[in-house]
Design a protein around this motif. Sequence first.
Motif, PDB file in Angstrom:
ATOM      1  N   PRO A  68      44.668  28.571  35.130  1.00 56.25           N
ATOM      2  CA  PRO A  68      43.763  27.589  35.628  1.00 56.25           C
ATOM      3  C   PRO A  68      43.325  27.367  36.997  1.00 56.25           C
ATOM      4  CG  PRO A  68      46.145  26.656  35.604  1.00 56.25           C
ATOM      5  CD  PRO A  68      46.174  28.102  34.926  1.00 56.25           C
ATOM      6  N   ASN A  69      43.938  28.234  37.738  1.00 58.58           N
ATOM      7  CA  ASN A  69      43.627  28.631  39.016  1.00 58.58           C
ATOM      8  C   ASN A  69      42.576  29.510  39.307  1.00 58.58           C
ATOM      9  OD1 ASN A  69      44.211  29.940  41.972  1.00 58.58           O
ATOM     10  ND2 ASN A  69      44.666  27.860  42.230  1.00 58.58           N
ATOM     11  N   GLU A  70      41.581  29.281  40.044  1.00 60.51           N
ATOM     12  CA  GLU A  70      40.387  30.033  40.091  1.00 60.51           C
ATOM     13  C   GLU A  70      40.665  31.221  40.928  1.00 60.51           C
ATOM     14  OE1 GLU A  70      35.870  29.925  41.721  1.00 60.51           O
ATOM     15  OE2 GLU A  70      36.744  28.032  41.318  1.00 60.51           O
ATOM     16  N   VAL A  71      41.441  31.076  41.767  1.00 60.34           N
ATOM     17  CA  VAL A  71      41.665  32.362  42.866  1.00 60.34           C
ATOM     18  C   VAL A  71      42.594  33.309  42.118  1.00 60.34           C
ATOM     19  CG1 VAL A  71      42.958  33.049  44.886  1.00 60.34           C
ATOM     20  CG2 VAL A  71      41.569  31.025  45.106  1.00 60.34           C
ATOM     21  N   ALA A  72      43.620  32.654  41.342  1.00 56.10           N
ATOM     22  CA  ALA A  72      44.487  33.538  40.692  1.00 56.10           C
ATOM     23  C   ALA A  72      43.604  34.342  39.783  1.00 56.10           C
ATOM     24  CB  ALA A  72      45.714  32.759  40.138  1.00 56.10           C
ATOM     25  N   ALA A  73      42.812  33.681  39.045  1.00 54.47           N
ATOM     26  CA  ALA A  73      42.042  34.043  37.745  1.00 54.47           C
ATOM     27  C   ALA A  73      41.120  35.006  38.160  1.00 54.47           C
ATOM     28  CB  ALA A  73      41.437  32.825  37.193  1.00 54.47           C
ATOM     29  N   THR A  74      40.679  34.962  39.511  1.00 49.31           N
ATOM     30  CA  THR A  74      39.601  36.072  39.920  1.00 49.31           C
ATOM     31  C   THR A  74      40.339  37.172  40.211  1.00 49.31           C
ATOM     32  OG1 THR A  74      38.092  34.145  40.967  1.00 49.31           O
ATOM     33  CG2 THR A  74      38.069  36.592  41.781  1.00 49.31           C
ATOM     34  N   TRP A  75      41.241  37.091  41.077  1.00 49.20           N
ATOM     35  CA  TRP A  75      42.111  38.326  41.180  1.00 49.20           C
ATOM     36  C   TRP A  75      42.759  39.175  40.031  1.00 49.20           C
ATOM     37  CZ3 TRP A  75      41.384  41.145  45.323  1.00 49.20           C
ATOM     38  CH2 TRP A  75      41.035  40.623  46.639  1.00 49.20           C
ATOM     39  N   TYR A  76      43.158  38.390  38.911  1.00 51.23           N
ATOM     40  CA  TYR A  76      43.540  38.762  37.569  1.00 51.23           C
ATOM     41  C   TYR A  76      42.342  39.665  37.125  1.00 51.23           C
ATOM     42  CZ  TYR A  76      48.059  36.796  36.436  1.00 51.23           C
ATOM     43  OH  TYR A  76      49.332  36.289  36.514  1.00 51.23           O
ATOM     44  N   GLY A  77      41.094  38.849  37.228  1.00 51.64           N
ATOM     45  CA  GLY A  77      40.029  39.537  36.454  1.00 51.64           C
ATOM     46  C   GLY A  77      39.705  41.022  37.364  1.00 51.64           C
ATOM     47  N   PHE A  78      39.930  40.986  38.872  1.00 54.86           N
ATOM     48  CA  PHE A  78      39.491  42.178  39.345  1.00 54.86           C
ATOM     49  C   PHE A  78      40.736  43.315  39.040  1.00 54.86           C
ATOM     50  CE2 PHE A  78      40.961  44.978  43.150  1.00 54.86           C
ATOM     51  CZ  PHE A  78      39.963  45.504  43.162  1.00 54.86           C
ATOM     52  N   TRP A  79      41.877  43.016  39.123  1.00 47.30           N
ATOM     53  CA  TRP A  79      42.752  44.109  38.831  1.00 47.30           C
ATOM     54  C   TRP A  79      42.713  44.374  37.370  1.00 47.30           C
ATOM     55  CZ3 TRP A  79      44.528  46.535  42.445  1.00 47.30           C
ATOM     56  CH2 TRP A  79      44.855  46.082  43.921  1.00 47.30           C
ATOM     57  N   ALA A  80      42.530  43.618  36.201  1.00 46.03           N
ATOM     58  CA  ALA A  80      42.160  43.776  35.130  1.00 46.03           C
ATOM     59  C   ALA A  80      40.987  44.551  34.933  1.00 46.03           C
ATOM     60  CB  ALA A  80      41.702  42.744  34.267  1.00 46.03           C
ATOM     61  N   GLY A  81      39.894  44.522  35.471  1.00 43.31           N
ATOM     62  CA  GLY A  81      38.700  45.441  35.345  1.00 43.31           C
ATOM     63  C   GLY A  81      38.963  46.848  36.008  1.00 43.31           C
ATOM     64  N   THR A  82      39.799  46.621  37.038  1.00 47.16           N
ATOM     65  CA  THR A  82      40.258  48.024  37.689  1.00 47.16           C
ATOM     66  C   THR A  82      41.270  49.110  37.021  1.00 47.16           C
ATOM     67  OG1 THR A  82      40.250  47.084  39.783  1.00 47.16           O
ATOM     68  CG2 THR A  82      41.546  49.187  39.616  1.00 47.16           C
ATOM     69  N   PHE A  83      42.004  48.282  36.064  1.00 44.21           N
ATOM     70  CA  PHE A  83      43.198  49.059  35.106  1.00 44.21           C
ATOM     71  C   PHE A  83      42.259  49.493  33.841  1.00 44.21           C
ATOM     72  CE2 PHE A  83      46.288  47.047  37.752  1.00 44.21           C
ATOM     73  CZ  PHE A  83      46.916  48.147  38.316  1.00 44.21           C
ATOM     74  N   LEU A  84      41.453  48.734  33.425  1.00 43.77           N
ATOM     75  CA  LEU A  84      40.493  49.121  32.229  1.00 43.77           C
ATOM     76  C   LEU A  84      39.698  50.157  32.536  1.00 43.77           C
ATOM     77  CD1 LEU A  84      39.561  45.423  30.858  1.00 43.77           C
ATOM     78  CD2 LEU A  84      41.211  46.980  29.514  1.00 43.77           C
ATOM     79  N   TRP A  85      39.132  50.251  33.527  1.00 39.41           N
ATOM     80  CA  TRP A  85      38.133  51.207  34.106  1.00 39.41           C
ATOM     81  C   TRP A  85      38.706  52.538  34.140  1.00 39.41           C
ATOM     82  CZ3 TRP A  85      33.214  52.634  34.232  1.00 39.41           C
ATOM     83  CH2 TRP A  85      33.045  53.880  35.004  1.00 39.41           C
ATOM     84  N   THR A  86      39.830  52.571  34.812  1.00 43.36           N
ATOM     85  CA  THR A  86      40.714  53.565  35.113  1.00 43.36           C
ATOM     86  C   THR A  86      41.417  54.162  33.856  1.00 43.36           C
ATOM     87  OG1 THR A  86      41.109  53.232  37.312  1.00 43.36           O
ATOM     88  CG2 THR A  86      42.290  54.920  36.579  1.00 43.36           C
ATOM     89  N   GLY A  87      41.886  53.332  33.278  1.00 43.94           N
ATOM     90  CA  GLY A  87      42.901  53.681  32.047  1.00 43.94           C
ATOM     91  C   GLY A  87      41.938  54.115  30.644  1.00 43.94           C
ATOM     92  N   TRP A  88      41.196  52.890  30.295  1.00 48.18           N
ATOM     93  CA  TRP A  88      40.581  53.397  28.926  1.00 48.18           C
ATOM     94  C   TRP A  88      39.145  54.126  29.380  1.00 48.18           C
ATOM     95  CZ3 TRP A  88      41.147  47.986  26.005  1.00 48.18           C
ATOM     96  CH2 TRP A  88      42.716  47.853  25.733  1.00 48.18           C
ATOM     97  N   ILE A  89      38.332  53.675  30.288  1.00 55.20           N
ATOM     98  CA  ILE A  89      36.982  54.114  30.448  1.00 55.20           C
ATOM     99  C   ILE A  89      36.976  55.572  31.004  1.00 55.20           C
ATOM    100  CG2 ILE A  89      34.876  53.648  31.402  1.00 55.20           C
ATOM    101  CD1 ILE A  89      35.299  50.816  31.327  1.00 55.20           C
TER     102      ILE A  89
END
Length: 315
Positions: A68-89
Amino acid sequence: MSALKSLMYRPPWVGLLAFVIVFVVQALGHTVMIVMEDVLPGPCYVYQSAFAMGTLGAVLLFLGMRHPNEVAATWYGFWAGTFLWTGWIEFSFVWSANYLGVPDLPDPHVAGAIATKAEYLVMMSAIGVMSATLAVFLMNKETKCNFFIWFQRHLGLRTGKPNPSHERSFAGITALETVYVIWFFYLLLLFIYDESILGDRHPVTYGIFFLNVIWAVYLFNRLMKFWKVTSAIRYGIPTAIVAWNAVEIAGRWHLFTEFWEHPQDFALEMTLITVGIAIAALLAARTPSNMKSELSRQELAARGAGQGPSPGPAG
């Protein structure tokens, strides 16, 4: 301690922290790939490790989209995108290059060096997929991206008025932004480096480098004025990656040693940098989303209590 926190919530520190984290993570991404491919024992487990890394990104995305917290959700999104890019893409291109037997492109300026690895040559084939999906995002009426809005306004691409009740998923938005900005600039540089188009020593490439530096400075200057943490993060991602392009091109010209690509030789330095970024990321995730109104309230309360005027937040 409260005074220090108050300082960190103000410009330019809000935007600077986001910029530094995203900028350094670009280097660490190269480090992680090299460690997985060349340093760790058991190369047969590279793809399993990459799959696990991408899965971690998917888990972070799930957690962020529920948070529910916008700051935490935004950082979660950044790290998610980083790991998805490096790992899967990225490692999907590595697998494709190995499966198809695509050779690395040798560097004509340095004997024995590699100019472009095979996986990045394969990545160039993804230009059609990226362009098609970006067309959808470009014409999305719900977009809040300043880049897309500028094109919608000046090219007559608006497809309707945004829905005021539309609920945004900040983790999803940030993850997609991270993936697409990295993807876009990878492809841009790869096509610039192609000798049949320009080449890395072409006069136009030098001009692009010069313009990129100007663009990065302009974006950085704007970022330093942000008060809202989540906006600073989402603006800091493209700002840091645009700035990183200058590092990539300068490294292509061999102007310095890209030590992040030699973790076995700079193990201590890379470890310290990684720990520092981890600490900075934890601090950033705990930052309130917008302290401008709170600091203004404290200033007014201090004046009302007869403590004298104090410099208020700018902007």
